[in-house]
Design a protein around this motif. Structure first.
Motif, PDB file in Angstrom:
ATOM      1  N   ARG A 192       1.055  -1.190  -0.011  1.00 45.59           N
ATOM      2  CA  ARG A 192       0.026  -0.065   0.084  1.00 45.59           C
ATOM      3  C   ARG A 192       0.709   1.206  -0.076  1.00 45.59           C
ATOM      4  N   ARG A 193       1.876   1.171   0.955  1.00 47.74           N
ATOM      5  CA  ARG A 193       2.844   2.450   0.929  1.00 47.74           C
ATOM      6  C   ARG A 193       3.670   2.693  -0.316  1.00 47.74           C
ATOM      7  N   ARG A 194       3.958   1.685  -1.075  1.00 42.90           N
ATOM      8  CA  ARG A 194       4.574   1.779  -2.257  1.00 42.90           C
ATOM      9  C   ARG A 194       3.887   2.237  -3.229  1.00 42.90           C
ATOM     10  N   LEU A 195       2.597   1.862  -3.289  1.00 39.23           N
ATOM     11  CA  LEU A 195       1.496   2.379  -4.441  1.00 39.23           C
ATOM     12  C   LEU A 195       1.478   3.908  -4.146  1.00 39.23           C
ATOM     13  N   LEU A 196       1.246   4.379  -2.790  1.00 40.13           N
ATOM     14  CA  LEU A 196       1.077   5.720  -2.630  1.00 40.13           C
ATOM     15  C   LEU A 196       2.259   6.579  -2.975  1.00 40.13           C
ATOM     16  N   GLU A 197       3.426   6.059  -2.750  1.00 37.75           N
ATOM     17  CA  GLU A 197       4.858   6.689  -3.030  1.00 37.75           C
ATOM     18  C   GLU A 197       4.780   6.971  -4.596  1.00 37.75           C
ATOM     19  N   GLU A 198       4.172   5.980  -5.429  1.00 35.33           N
ATOM     20  CA  GLU A 198       4.078   6.135  -6.803  1.00 35.33           C
ATOM     21  C   GLU A 198       3.017   6.749  -7.511  1.00 35.33           C
ATOM     22  N   ASN A 199       2.480   7.828  -6.342  1.00 39.23           N
ATOM     23  CA  ASN A 199       1.305   8.548  -6.796  1.00 39.23           C
ATOM     24  C   ASN A 199       0.222   7.690  -7.424  1.00 39.23           C
ATOM     25  N   THR A 200      -0.077   6.444  -7.114  1.00 40.26           N
ATOM     26  CA  THR A 200      -1.240   5.887  -7.624  1.00 40.26           C
ATOM     27  C   THR A 200      -2.506   6.289  -7.064  1.00 40.26           C
ATOM     28  N   SER A 201      -3.521   6.365  -8.184  1.00 43.08           N
ATOM     29  CA  SER A 201      -4.689   6.862  -7.595  1.00 43.08           C
ATOM     30  C   SER A 201      -5.316   5.976  -6.340  1.00 43.08           C
ATOM     31  N   PRO A 202      -6.306   6.828  -5.544  1.00 44.02           N
ATOM     32  CA  PRO A 202      -6.846   6.163  -4.537  1.00 44.02           C
ATOM     33  C   PRO A 202      -7.784   4.812  -4.855  1.00 44.02           C
ATOM     34  N   ALA A 203      -8.424   4.877  -5.984  1.00 45.79           N
ATOM     35  CA  ALA A 203      -9.164   3.925  -6.560  1.00 45.79           C
ATOM     36  C   ALA A 203      -8.451   2.809  -7.044  1.00 45.79           C
ATOM     37  N   GLU A 204      -7.319   2.902  -7.795  1.00 46.16           N
ATOM     38  CA  GLU A 204      -6.455   1.965  -8.020  1.00 46.16           C
ATOM     39  C   GLU A 204      -5.675   1.253  -6.796  1.00 46.16           C
ATOM     40  N   ILE A 205      -5.314   1.990  -5.684  1.00 43.80           N
ATOM     41  CA  ILE A 205      -4.556   1.363  -4.560  1.00 43.80           C
ATOM     42  C   ILE A 205      -5.759   0.290  -3.785  1.00 43.80           C
ATOM     43  N   ASN A 206      -6.888   0.992  -3.858  1.00 41.75           N
ATOM     44  CA  ASN A 206      -7.974   0.035  -3.266  1.00 41.75           C
ATOM     45  C   ASN A 206      -8.136  -1.202  -3.964  1.00 41.75           C
ATOM     46  N   THR A 207      -8.175  -1.180  -5.251  1.00 36.40           N
ATOM     47  CA  THR A 207      -8.280  -2.314  -6.124  1.00 36.40           C
ATOM     48  C   THR A 207      -7.256  -3.264  -5.816  1.00 36.40           C
ATOM     49  N   ALA A 208      -6.039  -2.612  -6.086  1.00 41.42           N
ATOM     50  CA  ALA A 208      -4.723  -3.357  -6.075  1.00 41.42           C
ATOM     51  C   ALA A 208      -4.444  -4.017  -4.547  1.00 41.42           C
ATOM     52  N   VAL A 209      -4.926  -3.535  -3.603  1.00 41.12           N
ATOM     53  CA  VAL A 209      -4.731  -4.311  -2.108  1.00 41.12           C
ATOM     54  C   VAL A 209      -5.711  -5.278  -1.944  1.00 41.12           C
ATOM     55  N   LYS A 210      -7.057  -5.277  -2.700  1.00 39.18           N
ATOM     56  CA  LYS A 210      -8.123  -6.264  -2.625  1.00 39.18           C
ATOM     57  C   LYS A 210      -7.259  -7.657  -3.077  1.00 39.18           C
ATOM     58  N   ALA A 211      -6.438  -7.186  -4.330  1.00 38.74           N
ATOM     59  CA  ALA A 211      -6.088  -8.416  -4.931  1.00 38.74           C
ATOM     60  C   ALA A 211      -4.841  -8.859  -4.459  1.00 38.74           C
ATOM     61  N   TYR A 212      -3.995  -8.139  -3.645  1.00 37.09           N
ATOM     62  CA  TYR A 212      -2.806  -8.367  -2.954  1.00 37.09           C
ATOM     63  C   TYR A 212      -3.177  -9.429  -1.885  1.00 37.09           C
ATOM     64  N   VAL A 213      -4.316  -9.189  -1.208  1.00 37.68           N
ATOM     65  CA  VAL A 213      -4.923 -10.017   0.060  1.00 37.68           C
ATOM     66  C   VAL A 213      -4.579 -11.464  -0.287  1.00 37.68           C
ATOM     67  N   PRO A 214      -5.568 -11.982  -1.546  1.00 35.95           N
ATOM     68  CA  PRO A 214      -5.430 -13.206  -1.630  1.00 35.95           C
ATOM     69  C   PRO A 214      -4.088 -13.690  -2.537  1.00 35.95           C
ATOM     70  N   PHE A 215      -3.288 -12.580  -3.223  1.00 36.99           N
ATOM     71  CA  PHE A 215      -2.191 -13.171  -3.846  1.00 36.99           C
ATOM     72  C   PHE A 215      -1.205 -13.688  -2.612  1.00 36.99           C
ATOM     73  N   TYR A 216      -1.059 -12.576  -1.705  1.00 36.32           N
ATOM     74  CA  TYR A 216       0.031 -13.282  -0.667  1.00 36.32           C
ATOM     75  C   TYR A 216      -0.394 -13.987   0.210  1.00 36.32           C
ATOM     76  N   GLU A 217      -1.909 -14.571   0.366  1.00 32.82           N
ATOM     77  CA  GLU A 217      -2.286 -15.680   0.969  1.00 32.82           C
ATOM     78  C   GLU A 217      -1.654 -16.756   0.510  1.00 32.82           C
ATOM     79  N   LEU A 218      -1.711 -16.966  -0.946  1.00 27.73           N
ATOM     80  CA  LEU A 218      -1.462 -18.119  -1.687  1.00 27.73           C
ATOM     81  C   LEU A 218       0.157 -18.261  -1.821  1.00 27.73           C
ATOM     82  N   TYR A 219       0.853 -17.212  -1.850  1.00 29.72           N
ATOM     83  CA  TYR A 219       2.237 -17.089  -1.654  1.00 29.72           C
ATOM     84  C   TYR A 219       2.872 -17.470  -0.541  1.00 29.72           C
ATOM     85  N   LEU A 220       2.415 -16.703   0.733  1.00 36.41           N
ATOM     86  CA  LEU A 220       3.145 -16.737   2.023  1.00 36.41           C
ATOM     87  C   LEU A 220       2.507 -17.931   2.833  1.00 36.41           C
ATOM     88  N   MET A 221       1.060 -18.200   2.496  1.00 35.31           N
ATOM     89  CA  MET A 221       0.470 -19.280   3.390  1.00 35.31           C
ATOM     90  C   MET A 221       0.396 -20.479   2.817  1.00 35.31           C
TER      91      MET A 221
END
Length: 343
Positions: A192-221
């Protein structure tokens, strides 16, 4: 014809001999004004020899306190032979070695520097086994006072430092720019902080983080590599900017093993004093990452942990692109206070 062949063979032999006779250039080494370095080895359970660097303060004939360093995530050496080094972690260790009057111990993880192995393939277990062996090896040095041991964890190492110590008693821990939550929480926050530093729009950040949740679950867990996750979910391909087999130069297994750690359990068992240091300019480890260590320790042992926030200081101890000098006396004062209060 035989004579020609003999001449050719002789020429080849002499040519190969010239390479064999060429001496290996000496390795650059560190030099300290107030300390002497001993180069030694320890081994992990895989039998890999890992280089250790043990410094002894000059003009100290008796036993002295010791600082045991637990290093970071990347495949960088803990040895800094360049006298003009500008790396904040290197400056931090160099100054503690020169100014503390204490012995110090550092170790290069598998595949780093002279240590055997391949860092890009080494998992967390092989690394922590090395730190544990290096800690145990301090007992053989007659000048190290094992009743006056401080452990300094840097970045990733500050989160799992007590695991490197095992059941050995220590006088205190210093955790610099580190983490006390799960690796899953840390990575979601970091993305999330990386996307903020890249000046990503709030809407795009929200969409990306929703996808990162299952992505990192599959990867890490779930034990999948990032590449396997993307193969199963090609719609997430744009989320990933690293290797298909790992991240930040380490294999997927390394991070899966970090995720498996229970740092809440690790830190709640620590009854030694703890100093947690974080700069507000740190864009790697968040305040909740570091503050969790303090809250965990103080919940089980009220008043044992202290949080030191340094305005504008980055992850590598710099403020306005310069090393933050006051952090050294702050650390040393804390160590000396704890030595005197526990006599």
């Amino acid at each position: 014809m035989r004579m020609v062949r003999a001449i050719v063979l002789t020429t080849v032999f002499l040519w190969l001999s010239s390479f064999a006779a060429t001496p290996t250039p000496p390795r650059d080494r560190e030099h300290f004004e107030h300390a002497t370095v001993t180069y030694d080895w320890v081994a992990n359970h895989s039998g890999q020899k890992l280089r250790t660097f043990v410094t002894r303060p000059n003009d100290s004939p008796g036993k002295v306190p010791v600082i045991f360093f637990v290093g970071w995530l990347s495949c960088d050496s803990m040895e800094y032979p360049d006298p003009d080094n500008t790396d904040g972690f290197g400056i931090f260790m160099h100054r503690l070695i020169e100014q503390s009057g204490y012995a110090t111990v550092r170790m290069d993880k598998p595949g780093v520097g002279e240590s055997e192995g391949d860092c890009g393939k080494a998992d967390f277990r092989s690394e922590i086994e090395g730190f544990q062996a290096a800690f145990d090896a301090m007992a053989k040095y007659s000048f190290i006072d094992l009743e006056r041991v401080f452990v300094v964890g840097l970045s990733n190492g500050g989160g799992f430092a007590p695991i490197a110590v095992g059941d050995h008693p220590v006088r205190g821990y210093v955790s610099c720019g580190s983490w006390g939550r799960t690796w899953y929480e840390h990575m979601l926050d970091l993305e999330r902080r990386r996307l903020l530093e890249e000046n990503t729009s709030p809407a795009e950040i929200n969409t990306a983080v929703k996808a990162y949740v299952p992505f990192y679950e599959l990867y890490l867990m779930r034990g999948m590599t990032p590449g396997q996750v993307i193969a199963q979910h090609p719609e997430w391909k744009a989320l990933w900017h690293d290797s298909p087999d790992g991240q930040y130069g380490r294999p997927a297994a390394f991070y899966q093993q970090l995720q498996a750690l229970n740092l809440g359990e690790v830190w709640q068992k620590v009854n030694a004093p703890v100093l947690v240091i974080r700069g507000t300019g740190d864009n790697i480890m968040s305040r909740p990452d570091s503050e969790t260590i303090v809250r965990t320790v103080n919940q089980s042992h009220p008043g044992h942990a202290r949080y030191l926030q340094i305005d504008d200081m980055t992850h590598s101890f710099t403020v306005s692109d310069k090393f933050y000098d006051p952090v050294i006396p702050q650390v040393l004062t804390w160590m000396k206070e704890n030595l005197s209060s526990t006599k």
